[in-house]
Design an enzyme around this catalytic site. Sequence first.
Site, PDB file in Angstrom:
ATOM      1  N   ASP A   8       5.533   5.136  -8.055  1.00  0.00           N
ATOM      2  CA  ASP A   8       6.285   4.107  -7.344  1.00  0.00           C
ATOM      3  C   ASP A   8       6.799   3.171  -8.433  1.00  0.00           C
ATOM      4  O   ASP A   8       6.892   3.571  -9.604  1.00  0.00           O
ATOM      5  CB  ASP A   8       5.380   3.389  -6.325  1.00  0.00           C
ATOM      6  CG  ASP A   8       6.166   2.547  -5.312  1.00  0.00           C
ATOM      7  OD1 ASP A   8       6.584   3.111  -4.295  1.00  0.00           O
ATOM      8  OD2 ASP A   8       6.356   1.335  -5.552  1.00  0.00           O
ATOM      9  N   LYS A  60      -1.372   4.105   0.278  1.00  0.00           N
ATOM     10  CA  LYS A  60      -0.635   3.481  -0.829  1.00  0.00           C
ATOM     11  C   LYS A  60      -1.640   2.842  -1.766  1.00  0.00           C
ATOM     12  O   LYS A  60      -2.774   2.537  -1.374  1.00  0.00           O
ATOM     13  CB  LYS A  60       0.315   2.414  -0.287  1.00  0.00           C
ATOM     14  CG  LYS A  60       1.506   2.130  -1.202  1.00  0.00           C
ATOM     15  CD  LYS A  60       2.559   3.234  -1.137  1.00  0.00           C
ATOM     16  CE  LYS A  60       3.769   2.871  -1.998  1.00  0.00           C
ATOM     17  NZ  LYS A  60       4.825   3.895  -1.913  1.00  0.00           N
TER      18      LYS A  60
END
Length: 455
Positions: free
Chosen positions: A176, A136
């Site tokens: 995201d 991430k």
Amino acid sequence: MPFSHGAREDHHPGVRSAYEHVARRNPDEPEFQQAVLEVLDSLSPALSRHPEYADERVLERLCEPERQIIFRVPWRDDQGKVHVNRGFRVEFNSALGPYKGGLRFHPSVNLGVIKFLGFEQIFKNALTGMGIGGGKGGSDFDPKGRSATEIERFCQSFMTELHRHLGEYTDIPAGDIGVGTREIGYMFGQYRRLSNRWEAGVITGKGLDWGGSAVRTEATGYGTVMFTERMLERNGRDLSDMRVVVSGSGNVAIYAVDKAQQLGATVVACSDSSGYVVDEKGIDLDLLRQVKEVERERISAYAERRSGAEFVEGGSVWDVPCEVALPSATQNELDTDAAKTLVDNGVVAVAEGANMPTTPEAVKVFREAGVLFAPGKAANAGGVATSVLEMRQNARRTSWSFDHAEAELAQTMAGIHDRCEEAAERHGAKGDYVLGANVAGFEMVADAMLAQGLI
């Protein structure tokens, strides 16, 4: 503030040791500690069956990222003022394949948040069965109120550093919060400029005309509802004609509303940070999209234009009675009081569209009440699954129709559900999707780690 909970005395000694290790080494990262404990809480049965996991300290190794990259991102605004943000990429685990996970641009981003998201991504990606590791990234940059040229300059500066760590066999980011097709485009363009390669598979979430996949925009919301539908069916219930409440009104929430209504449910409420709307006739999806995606207005604008709809300022959307709840906004949005209210009002299923939106105490309330509960690492894996489908199309220099891509997504979500269901039953916890998701994902990663030696 440190996370206030710890491993219990009845946990396997290996679980207690691993959590104490994490808490000691990451004292100021409550989100990460919470994410680790939520997984470790389910793993005592797996460690009892497989002592080699404890002997080889797989848990401690799994909780320590393989690589943490922190870098500065300097950029200049439209008035010529220089700003300096901080960029992150946590490459957490590559035992099953290259790192895969989104980029988040939001002022709340810090190392602990990125580690929490990356840790969750390990198990989410494993559950897809698609051979991808977990990672991430992101930045504390706030795109709200910034012009397109400012966002372009920021994305180019961000990618100037990050590009050296990426590759379709190394690390593949996606979007995201705060990172959509526009931002992906700016970053992909800068990657091409720096690498002198058209390496389409290095980033996902691209536009349809330049390597993107149909259904990628819809995937997380659609996948959450697909998982919910299968979970209900396997437990003798039918999503059609059920009352549904969705928190949030962003991408995930909008497409969760869309798919739930396609399947015959009535979505009666959704929300944003200002409050929530209740529409007993069912949310008007076209109006919701117009208000939130086109005009970027507060959710109150929906009620102003929709006859019979009511806006409630502040408060909790979980006060609205429903049979299915889909928390799709942000972490820790659904607490103990909200969970008790939902149970009292007859909720039968909860599925997380967002990452860790339900507090541990609230999850306990649902599990003790016999409510079907699907954790985010299983229920919202549709986004990353469709990212991998995008990579497949890029590798073959082809593109699929919307219907074909949606069918592939549905098959993947069914597989994720069944892996969770099987793992729960194998460990004597039929219907416990939290344990099932955690154990199934963990065992896949742990076995691969052991097979590849001490690295």
